[in-house]
Design a protein around this motif. Sequence first.
Motif, PDB file in Angstrom:
ATOM      1  N   PHE A  77      53.511 173.710   5.958  1.00 15.34           N
ATOM      2  CA  PHE A  77      52.393 174.155   6.482  1.00 15.34           C
ATOM      3  C   PHE A  77      53.783 175.574   7.608  1.00 15.34           C
ATOM      4  N   HIS A  78      54.744 174.801   6.811  1.00 18.66           N
ATOM      5  CA  HIS A  78      56.021 175.305   7.737  1.00 18.66           C
ATOM      6  C   HIS A  78      57.442 176.067   6.865  1.00 18.66           C
ATOM      7  N   ALA A  79      58.011 177.097   7.246  1.00 20.87           N
ATOM      8  CA  ALA A  79      59.293 177.381   6.780  1.00 20.87           C
ATOM      9  C   ALA A  79      60.263 176.391   6.616  1.00 20.87           C
ATOM     10  N   ASP A  80      60.126 175.840   7.212  1.00 17.21           N
ATOM     11  CA  ASP A  80      61.376 174.545   7.771  1.00 17.21           C
ATOM     12  C   ASP A  80      60.903 173.116   5.893  1.00 17.21           C
ATOM     13  N   ASP A  81      59.420 173.205   6.440  1.00 16.01           N
ATOM     14  CA  ASP A  81      59.050 171.847   5.307  1.00 16.01           C
ATOM     15  C   ASP A  81      59.511 172.064   4.119  1.00 16.01           C
ATOM     16  N   ALA A  82      58.848 173.159   3.931  1.00 16.18           N
ATOM     17  CA  ALA A  82      58.820 173.883   2.341  1.00 16.18           C
ATOM     18  C   ALA A  82      60.233 173.513   1.790  1.00 16.18           C
TER      19      ALA A  82
ATOM     20  N   LYS B 146      57.590 176.390  -6.859  1.00 16.11           N
ATOM     21  CA  LYS B 146      56.577 177.130  -6.471  1.00 16.11           C
ATOM     22  C   LYS B 146      56.040 176.966  -5.086  1.00 16.11           C
ATOM     23  N   LEU B 147      56.845 178.613  -4.685  1.00 16.39           N
ATOM     24  CA  LEU B 147      56.807 177.739  -2.933  1.00 16.39           C
ATOM     25  C   LEU B 147      55.836 177.914  -2.569  1.00 16.39           C
ATOM     26  N   GLU B 148      54.342 177.625  -1.823  1.00 18.47           N
ATOM     27  CA  GLU B 148      53.136 177.426  -1.312  1.00 18.47           C
ATOM     28  C   GLU B 148      53.793 177.582   0.677  1.00 18.47           C
ATOM     29  N   VAL B 149      53.861 178.282   1.612  1.00 17.71           N
ATOM     30  CA  VAL B 149      53.292 177.681   2.413  1.00 17.71           C
ATOM     31  C   VAL B 149      51.769 178.235   3.648  1.00 17.71           C
ATOM     32  N   LEU B 150      51.761 177.531   3.565  1.00 15.32           N
ATOM     33  CA  LEU B 150      50.256 177.426   4.454  1.00 15.32           C
ATOM     34  C   LEU B 150      50.071 177.982   5.117  1.00 15.32           C
ATOM     35  N   GLY B 151      48.654 178.758   5.571  1.00 19.56           N
ATOM     36  CA  GLY B 151      48.478 178.977   6.614  1.00 19.56           C
ATOM     37  C   GLY B 151      47.426 178.495   8.045  1.00 19.56           C
TER      38      GLY B 151
ATOM     39  N   ASP C  14      50.506 181.529   4.495  1.00 23.23           N
ATOM     40  CA  ASP C  14      51.419 182.259   5.683  1.00 23.23           C
ATOM     41  C   ASP C  14      52.259 183.156   5.427  1.00 23.23           C
ATOM     42  N   PRO C  15      51.890 184.904   5.589  1.00 24.99           N
ATOM     43  CA  PRO C  15      52.794 185.437   4.967  1.00 24.99           C
ATOM     44  C   PRO C  15      54.011 185.779   5.895  1.00 24.99           C
ATOM     45  N   VAL C  16      54.186 185.313   7.330  1.00 26.36           N
ATOM     46  CA  VAL C  16      55.639 185.012   7.361  1.00 26.36           C
ATOM     47  C   VAL C  16      56.122 184.171   7.350  1.00 26.36           C
ATOM     48  N   GLY C  17      55.412 182.754   7.013  1.00 29.78           N
ATOM     49  CA  GLY C  17      56.914 181.449   6.690  1.00 29.78           C
ATOM     50  C   GLY C  17      57.046 181.535   5.369  1.00 29.78           C
ATOM     51  N   THR C  18      56.160 182.319   5.162  1.00 34.26           N
ATOM     52  CA  THR C  18      56.031 182.738   2.688  1.00 34.26           C
ATOM     53  C   THR C  18      57.106 183.571   3.190  1.00 34.26           C
ATOM     54  N   LEU C  19      57.696 184.584   3.819  1.00 30.68           N
ATOM     55  CA  LEU C  19      58.555 185.440   3.480  1.00 30.68           C
ATOM     56  C   LEU C  19      59.777 184.786   4.192  1.00 30.68           C
ATOM     57  N   GLU C  20      59.859 183.470   4.478  1.00 27.45           N
ATOM     58  CA  GLU C  20      61.212 183.051   5.075  1.00 27.45           C
ATOM     59  C   GLU C  20      61.606 182.065   4.622  1.00 27.45           C
TER      60      GLU C  20
ATOM     61  N   LEU D  73      65.327 179.966   0.247  1.00 25.29           N
ATOM     62  CA  LEU D  73      65.495 179.258  -1.223  1.00 25.29           C
ATOM     63  C   LEU D  73      66.487 180.618  -2.205  1.00 25.29           C
ATOM     64  N   VAL D  74      66.220 181.783  -1.566  1.00 29.16           N
ATOM     65  CA  VAL D  74      66.890 182.624  -3.133  1.00 29.16           C
ATOM     66  C   VAL D  74      67.834 182.131  -2.531  1.00 29.16           C
ATOM     67  N   ASP D  75      68.212 181.947  -0.980  1.00 27.09           N
ATOM     68  CA  ASP D  75      70.099 182.466  -0.734  1.00 27.09           C
ATOM     69  C   ASP D  75      70.489 180.900  -1.177  1.00 27.09           C
ATOM     70  N   ASP D  76      69.679 179.926  -1.371  1.00 25.26           N
ATOM     71  CA  ASP D  76      69.915 178.489  -1.473  1.00 25.26           C
ATOM     72  C   ASP D  76      70.144 178.379  -3.258  1.00 25.26           C
ATOM     73  N   GLY D  77      69.568 179.481  -3.575  1.00 26.45           N
ATOM     74  CA  GLY D  77      69.785 179.070  -5.702  1.00 26.45           C
ATOM     75  C   GLY D  77      69.021 179.232  -6.629  1.00 26.45           C
ATOM     76  N   PHE D  78      67.808 179.152  -5.217  1.00 25.42           N
ATOM     77  CA  PHE D  78      66.713 178.542  -5.888  1.00 25.42           C
ATOM     78  C   PHE D  78      65.618 180.023  -6.951  1.00 25.42           C
ATOM     79  N   ALA D  79      65.377 179.711  -7.460  1.00 22.31           N
ATOM     80  CA  ALA D  79      64.067 180.802  -8.451  1.00 22.31           C
ATOM     81  C   ALA D  79      62.983 180.577  -7.945  1.00 22.31           C
ATOM     82  N   VAL D  80      62.444 181.516  -6.802  1.00 20.49           N
ATOM     83  CA  VAL D  80      61.651 181.168  -6.334  1.00 20.49           C
ATOM     84  C   VAL D  80      59.808 182.336  -6.670  1.00 20.49           C
ATOM     85  N   LEU D  81      58.915 180.840  -7.096  1.00 20.45           N
ATOM     86  CA  LEU D  81      57.257 181.719  -8.095  1.00 20.45           C
ATOM     87  C   LEU D  81      56.558 181.295  -6.599  1.00 20.45           C
TER      88      LEU D  81
END
Lengths: 91, 297
Positions: free
Chosen positions: B89-94, B117-122, B130-136, B141-149
């Motif tokens: 439920f938080h970007a940090d945890d994801a 497969k990124l899920e950040v739930l709201g 959660d669109p804000v947490g999902t975007l963050e 993760l993109v910065d960290d080299g992930f391919a984010v689906l």
Amino acid sequence: MNDAPGESTGDGRPAPDGARGAAPTHWVIVNGQRREVPAGGSAHDLVVALGLVGRPLAVEVDGRVVPRARLADCMLGPESVIEIVTLVGGG
Amino acid sequence: MTAAATTVDPSLADGHLRVAGITLRSRLVVGTGKYATMAGMVRCLEASGADCVTVAVRRERLVTAAGENILDFLDPARYTLLPNTAGCFHADDAVRVARLGRELLRDLGNPGAEWVKLEVLGDPRTLLPDPVGTLEATARLVDDGFAVLVYTSDDPVVARRLKAAGAASVMPAGSPIGSGQGILNPNNLRICLEVLKGDDPDYPVIVDAGVGTASDVAAAMELGVDGVLLNTAIAHAADPERMAHAMRAACFAGRQAWLAGRIPKRLYATASSPEEGVIGRGASRPAATGEPARTGE
């Protein structure tokens, strides 16, 4: 820290129990549960103690992933927070 | 092998689904959760034809004796494993879960290691993102080299922002996770497709969540999405293995229908048989008088 083993030395590590000759220990948190481990042990030692050697897992210590090859080099301090995860079914 | 997709005419050839440099033969991606038994899960994955399956990252159980592990049943050489961040439920945890999943899959030598497969739930009841947490989390993760689906709602504006943040695939939900409500707003999905593919037709868009039955998969594919991701609709069907076959066939059917190009919808009928040559039209004989018909005059 009412539940800390032995008497605290003030730095979070319990005092050695000279009367019984036990090795010094300290507390860590593993997957949300407090656990007593030998002082000076590594993340690899913890995995061994938990009987998880050879199982597919990933380990995070204090918020940082520790690659499997580095587990033996990663010393657990008092109050280290460890997450040990594996893969499960999910959507 | 009984599924239609395995016996198609070569003229029905279709490009493969490509996401972040990985090619998938099947446009159906299936989850591995909620199955009654591991053996049943394995049969359903086989029947679905999927070559990419999602998995979750969870704490190893420390109290109970080590039981069976899903990796005892899933061959990492056969399936691309797509680890998810479900339950975060938080970007940090994801971000933490994504990194742990990567470590697990790198150990296995699986190509999905660099995917998430990124899920950040709201919200726990609707499991809406959660669109804000999902975007963050996407950006981190993109910065960290992930391919984010990335799992998201069918909001075209959020979809555009996620693609701009570097998501390898935007995956709008058809309806809430596990709800079986199908594709609730096909118009929003159409707009998402325009926004995401307008100047980038190969950008992969996958409908993730909400499918209840085979026609939902076909309907999604007929909109022009590149794939469908589902779990509960198979795992909780009364006969999961049969439903897995149905999903495979529906995915194939919907994709072929999209490629074929459907007819426009019209308000009024247009006859399918020739309107000319129907008997009884044109000149008719005089009204009946009781005399026999005469010819040759």
